[in-house]
Design a protein around this motif. Sequence first.
Motif, PDB file in Angstrom:
ATOM      1  N   SER A 256      35.291  46.990  33.452  1.00  0.00           N
ATOM      2  CA  SER A 256      35.495  45.838  34.346  1.00  0.00           C
ATOM      3  C   SER A 256      35.469  44.508  33.601  1.00  0.00           C
ATOM      4  N   THR A 257      35.496  44.549  32.277  1.00  0.00           N
ATOM      5  CA  THR A 257      35.426  43.311  31.494  1.00  0.00           C
ATOM      6  C   THR A 257      36.611  42.402  31.782  1.00  0.00           C
ATOM      7  N   VAL A 258      37.794  42.983  31.891  1.00  0.00           N
ATOM      8  CA  VAL A 258      39.013  42.213  32.187  1.00  0.00           C
ATOM      9  C   VAL A 258      39.631  42.775  33.465  1.00  0.00           C
ATOM     10  N   ASP A 259      39.959  41.908  34.384  1.00  0.00           N
ATOM     11  CA  ASP A 259      40.622  42.329  35.619  1.00  0.00           C
ATOM     12  C   ASP A 259      42.058  42.735  35.292  1.00  0.00           C
TER      13      ASP A 259
ATOM     14  N   ASP B  79      44.664  54.601  36.120  1.00  0.00           N
ATOM     15  CA  ASP B  79      45.804  54.597  37.019  1.00  0.00           C
ATOM     16  C   ASP B  79      46.932  53.786  36.383  1.00  0.00           C
ATOM     17  N   GLY B  80      48.162  54.164  36.646  1.00  0.00           N
ATOM     18  CA  GLY B  80      49.296  53.427  36.099  1.00  0.00           C
ATOM     19  C   GLY B  80      49.627  53.846  34.682  1.00  0.00           C
TER      20      GLY B  80
ATOM     21  N   ASP C 231      43.986  50.205  33.550  1.00  0.00           N
ATOM     22  CA  ASP C 231      43.676  50.177  34.984  1.00  0.00           C
ATOM     23  C   ASP C 231      42.677  51.301  35.252  1.00  0.00           C
ATOM     24  N   GLU C 232      41.388  51.054  34.967  1.00  0.00           N
ATOM     25  CA  GLU C 232      40.372  52.100  34.923  1.00  0.00           C
ATOM     26  C   GLU C 232      39.476  52.094  36.161  1.00  0.00           C
TER      27      GLU C 232
END
Length: 418
Positions: free
Chosen positions: A227-230, A265-266, A68-69
């Motif tokens: 952002s390659t994978v949501d 995050d997370g 979660d970047e």
Amino acid sequence: MPEKKNNILKFKDDKKKMNAVYIVAGVIFIIFFLYQVFKINYQPVKTQVALSKTVASTAVTDAFVVRDEYPIEASVTGTLVPLVEDGKRVASQDDVAVVFTSDDAAKAYNEMKAVKDEIEYFSSLQNKVGVQTADIIPLDERIYSACEAYSVAISKGNISSYEAYENNIRDAMTSRQLSTGTIIDPSARLGELNAKLAQLQSANIGYNTIKAPHPGYYISVADGYESTVDYKNVMSMTTSQISDLFDGSKTQKGNVDNYMGKLVDGFNWYLLCVVNYEDAVKLSIGSKAKVEFTMTTAEPINAVVAAICDTADGKTGVILKCNLMSTQYASLRTEQIRITFDEHTGFQVPNKAIREVDGQKGVFVLNGNIVKFKKINIDYSDSEMSICNNPNNENGFVELYDNIIVEGTDLYDGKILD
């Protein structure tokens, strides 16, 4: 004359009889000797020692790391120097890095930071002067331990940690010197360091500070795949979509020129990979799998199977969830991994030794010359052997180093072997 001839004939007959006696005695002795050898070496049963063994299925594949970047955008450009280690958690508005207008300015700042660390070390050393102890064994053990840790770090290639291990060795050896009466006066060195610090500070090094916009794990480098994978939709990925992540023509790298690192995050991050269907069926959602990063120095990690995707052309996508973060894990993106799953640990028992007595599976073991029946709980089995355990630690089950009878006839519990 006839009497002499008779005596000669009689002597020859007696000699023949004695030779016959010797031959018979020799044969009897050989038979007796062979019997004793046979008796010593003969065992009515054959045994095998019960030893601990672990069997597992493994699969080697490529994995794509999803976190979660959130990239940190900066309005300044220059040379970035991190203030915290990658993978370390920071609070909102914490200083995470500084940006210098030139490489020389960054070099001067790092030198100033190193001088401050030296001043702190020698100041603490000054407080230890005059403290002695008669028991140096713990001090020696501390030195040995520090050297061993340094050696392990070198063997694993953990370059970023070398300096810390070197400092630990230096501290341990200095403590031993002080404790055994060695005279060390750090005041002269402190004077030199303070003068050097003043000189560096007078240069008035200019820099901009980068602050964390919100809490998270700081990583100093953005690689363009943030952002390659949501992250929010990672659990809905298909096998085809995961396969495309390893195709350079289908995975575009973003521009990172305006990024000064990123925040994660997370706690959870994911490993997306594709394995053969035969391996995938051995996995179950919620089960644990050991993951080794074969091409890096990152430590193996225990991941949880978060999702098993659809099967296409004999391949199945698997999503593994992890929740540990460190400098090593923070740098991972596309990695070769070895997944260990379907692991079984217990005592190795040959299948030919397994019997069933009164509906209970078990084996006969040899205790001295007494045959005993012991129960088994089969956790894994193939064509030749089984892995057995005792999950509830009950009495009467096979134990480590038991002599399991693998060959024997007419066996029963309590039988005494001659």
